[in-house]
Write a protein that holds these residues in place. Structure first.
Motif, mmCIF file in Angstrom:
data_model
loop_
_atom_site.group_PDB
_atom_site.id
_atom_site.type_symbol
_atom_site.label_atom_id
_atom_site.label_comp_id
_atom_site.label_asym_id
_atom_site.label_seq_id
_atom_site.Cartn_x
_atom_site.Cartn_y
_atom_site.Cartn_z
ATOM 1 N N GLY A 35 0.798 -1.353 -0.132
ATOM 2 C CA GLY A 35 -0.217 -0.041 -0.022
ATOM 3 C C GLY A 35 0.550 0.811 -0.264
ATOM 4 N N ASP A 36 0.617 2.151 1.271
ATOM 5 C CA ASP A 36 1.117 3.393 1.119
ATOM 6 C C ASP A 36 2.589 3.010 2.091
ATOM 7 O OD1 ASP A 36 0.143 3.768 3.841
ATOM 8 O OD2 ASP A 36 -0.558 5.663 3.511
ATOM 9 N N GLY A 37 2.791 1.904 2.777
ATOM 10 C CA GLY A 37 3.802 1.584 2.955
ATOM 11 C C GLY A 37 3.675 1.679 4.497
ATOM 12 N N ARG A 38 2.120 2.629 4.867
ATOM 13 C CA ARG A 38 2.142 2.261 6.786
ATOM 14 C C ARG A 38 0.949 1.196 6.943
ATOM 15 N NH1 ARG A 38 0.501 8.512 6.285
ATOM 16 N NH2 ARG A 38 -0.260 8.020 4.507
ATOM 17 N N PRO A 39 1.112 1.132 8.220
ATOM 18 C CA PRO A 39 0.139 0.463 8.979
ATOM 19 C C PRO A 39 -1.190 0.940 8.141
ATOM 20 C CG PRO A 39 1.814 0.239 10.709
ATOM 21 C CD PRO A 39 1.396 0.959 8.938
ATOM 22 N N GLY A 40 -2.123 -0.012 7.955
ATOM 23 C CA GLY A 40 -3.565 0.171 7.326
ATOM 24 C C GLY A 40 -4.742 -0.141 7.866
ATOM 25 N N GLU A 41 -5.429 0.310 7.892
ATOM 26 C CA GLU A 41 -6.721 0.521 8.191
ATOM 27 C C GLU A 41 -7.632 -0.395 9.031
ATOM 28 O OE1 GLU A 41 -9.760 2.714 10.582
ATOM 29 O OE2 GLU A 41 -8.198 3.510 9.854
ATOM 30 N N MET A 42 -8.013 -1.583 7.488
ATOM 31 C CA MET A 42 -7.601 -3.545 8.650
ATOM 32 C C MET A 42 -7.444 -3.371 9.844
ATOM 33 S SD MET A 42 -9.995 -5.378 9.010
ATOM 34 C CE MET A 42 -11.247 -4.541 8.010
ATOM 35 N N TYR A 43 -5.996 -3.188 9.716
ATOM 36 C CA TYR A 43 -5.238 -3.686 10.822
ATOM 37 C C TYR A 43 -5.265 -3.115 12.443
ATOM 38 C CZ TYR A 43 -0.665 -2.323 14.120
ATOM 39 O OH TYR A 43 -0.106 -2.293 15.342
ATOM 40 N N ARG A 44 -5.952 -1.505 12.126
ATOM 41 C CA ARG A 44 -5.440 -1.254 12.762
ATOM 42 C C ARG A 44 -7.281 -1.201 13.805
ATOM 43 N NH1 ARG A 44 -1.666 2.820 14.222
ATOM 44 N NH2 ARG A 44 -1.284 3.061 11.917
ATOM 45 N N LYS A 45 -8.569 -1.484 12.711
ATOM 46 C CA LYS A 45 -9.680 -1.609 13.830
ATOM 47 C C LYS A 45 -9.780 -3.035 14.630
ATOM 48 C CE LYS A 45 -12.507 0.147 9.832
ATOM 49 N NZ LYS A 45 -13.441 0.398 8.884
ATOM 50 N N LEU A 46 -9.229 -4.242 13.595
ATOM 51 C CA LEU A 46 -8.623 -5.606 14.716
ATOM 52 C C LEU A 46 -7.997 -5.662 15.462
ATOM 53 C CD1 LEU A 46 -7.551 -7.934 11.255
ATOM 54 C CD2 LEU A 46 -9.599 -8.339 13.164
ATOM 55 N N LEU A 47 -6.729 -4.555 15.800
ATOM 56 C CA LEU A 47 -6.666 -4.351 16.981
ATOM 57 C C LEU A 47 -6.844 -3.496 18.451
ATOM 58 C CD1 LEU A 47 -2.998 -4.629 18.238
ATOM 59 C CD2 LEU A 47 -2.792 -2.494 16.938
ATOM 60 N N ARG A 48 -7.110 -2.477 17.905
ATOM 61 C CA ARG A 48 -8.238 -1.778 18.723
ATOM 62 C C ARG A 48 -9.726 -3.055 18.974
ATOM 63 N NH1 ARG A 48 -8.393 2.371 14.849
ATOM 64 N NH2 ARG A 48 -10.364 1.752 14.241
ATOM 65 N N ALA A 49 -10.466 -3.849 18.326
ATOM 66 C CA ALA A 49 -11.326 -4.870 18.411
ATOM 67 C C ALA A 49 -10.454 -5.908 20.133
ATOM 68 C CB ALA A 49 -11.725 -5.409 17.399
ATOM 69 N N TRP A 50 -9.221 -6.241 19.370
ATOM 70 C CA TRP A 50 -8.610 -6.851 20.155
ATOM 71 C C TRP A 50 -8.280 -6.034 21.761
ATOM 72 C CZ3 TRP A 50 -6.133 -11.092 16.714
ATOM 73 C CH2 TRP A 50 -5.521 -11.907 17.502
ATOM 74 N N SER A 51 -7.994 -5.476 21.015
ATOM 75 C CA SER A 51 -7.505 -5.006 22.177
ATOM 76 C C SER A 51 -8.373 -5.175 23.936
ATOM 77 C CB SER A 51 -6.916 -3.535 22.765
ATOM 78 O OG SER A 51 -5.450 -3.822 22.153
ATOM 79 N N GLU A 52 -9.885 -4.368 23.156
ATOM 80 C CA GLU A 52 -11.106 -4.568 23.991
ATOM 81 C C GLU A 52 -11.562 -5.333 23.885
ATOM 82 O OE1 GLU A 52 -14.023 -2.684 21.027
ATOM 83 O OE2 GLU A 52 -12.945 -0.701 21.524
ATOM 84 N N GLU A 53 -11.639 -7.117 23.982
ATOM 85 C CA GLU A 53 -11.969 -7.931 23.654
ATOM 86 C C GLU A 53 -11.370 -8.361 24.910
ATOM 87 O OE1 GLU A 53 -13.645 -11.870 21.150
ATOM 88 O OE2 GLU A 53 -11.465 -12.061 21.690
ATOM 89 N N VAL A 54 -9.899 -8.558 24.659
ATOM 90 C CA VAL A 54 -9.251 -9.038 26.465
ATOM 91 C C VAL A 54 -8.449 -7.408 27.939
ATOM 92 C CG1 VAL A 54 -7.107 -10.467 24.392
ATOM 93 C CG2 VAL A 54 -6.343 -8.346 24.942
#
Length: 306
Positions: free
Chosen positions: A272-291
């Motif tokens: 992509g543009d060489g930076r972490p994408g939005e799908m990754y950031r959404k999953l990481l936020r959801a992961w943090s919320e779950e644990v």
């Protein structure tokens, strides 16, 4: 009285870390015949313990080894190992928990009936290895080293025989300093990265990962797919080619210690543009919320321990 060093469970006994070891005559040392599970805690709670134990027992059945412990006994030892060692950490820190089982003494050294070697041990999670990667991403490189074929051992067996990982990562670092290897099967299809499952994200298709029969059944990959489903993202398992990876909108790596990491460079080219994408950031936020733990903040905070 509070212990001043970790204690490990080894073959029915609790051993101080400074005295723990595996015999040189053990088959795990002599031949590398070792089944292992790597777990972690979040706020002191073991993540998906039952799933890890189920995979451990499947792997043991594949090599014909009985740990001598029931699932309930294994779970109780895992929880006691954490209970003994978690208080040694600073508040907010977390543990890696390893379960290691071997057939016991190798036949060349055995003088009687062999008993399995069973060990539970912990260490503070080595956040320093990946804390920066949550924001910078990681690099992947294809190498000539391939996945071990299923004719040698099933891909779903979780073992410590990982010489091909070591060699592949050495070659990846030669091709692109700082990168890790992405492995293929004998037909050239993607299987997994070293010590991590891979998933690609395409905006018109969702998350895609290689067929389960070709890879280690990743508990963190299953978690990522489940969280993605809650976000309304389609998920599928199918053959993935190197061209699919190169054309992906995002590439993700999943593993127990770091949950999910973004790949921002593949074969020396930006993803992509060489930076972490939005799908990754959404999953990481959801992961943090779950644990119930801010995964990134924790890693950054404890990347350097006093």
């Amino acid at each position: 009285m509070r212990m001043n060093q970790p204690h490990y469970y080894i073959c029915g006994e609790w051993i101080p870390a400074s005295q723990a070891g595996i015999p040189l005559t053990d088959a795990g040392f002599a031949l590398g015949v070792t089944i292992a599970e790597q777990l972690r805690t979040f706020a002191g709670n073991i993540f998906h313990l039952e799933d890890h134990l189920a995979r451990l027992e499947r792997s043991l059945s594949m090599i014909g080894v009985d740990s001598g412990l029931t699932t309930a006994e294994l779970a109780a030892i895992a929880r006691e190992t954490v209970a003994k060692n978690y208080p040694l950490l600073a508040p907010g820190d977390d543990l890696a928990l390893s379960i290691v089982v071997t057939p016991g003494t190798h036949a060349s050294y055995a003088s009687g009936k062999q008993s399995p070697f069973v060990c539970f041990h912990t260490n503070p999670l080595p956040f320093r290895l990946w804390a920066k990667s949550y924001e910078t991403g990681v690099a992947l490189s294809m190498t000539p080293v391939t996945q071990v074929p299923a004719s040698c051992w099933p891909a779903e067996m979780k073992c410590r025989s990982r010489m091909h990982y070591y060699l592949a990562d050495r070659k990846a670092a030669e091709l692109d300093p700082g990168s890790r290897a992405l492995l293929t099967d004998e037909n050239g299809f993607i299987t997994e990265a070293t010590t991590a499952n891979i998933a690609i994200y395409r905006r018109d298709e969702g998350l895609i990962s290689p067929p389960l029969e070709k890879v280690l059944h990743g508990i963190s990959l299953e978690t990522a797919f489940r969280l993605a489903g809650k976000l309304g993202v389609s998920c599928a398992y199918r053959d993935v080619s190197a061209e699919d990876v190169a054309a992906a909108d995002e590439i993700l790596l999943t593993s127990t210690p770091n949950c999910v990491l973004p790949v921002t460079r593949f074969n020396c080219r930006p993803v992509g543009d060489g930076r972490p994408g939005e799908m990754y950031r959404k999953l990481l936020r959801a992961w943090s919320e779950e644990v119930g733990v801010d995964v990134v903040a924790q890693a950054v905070r404890f990347a350097v321990r006093e």
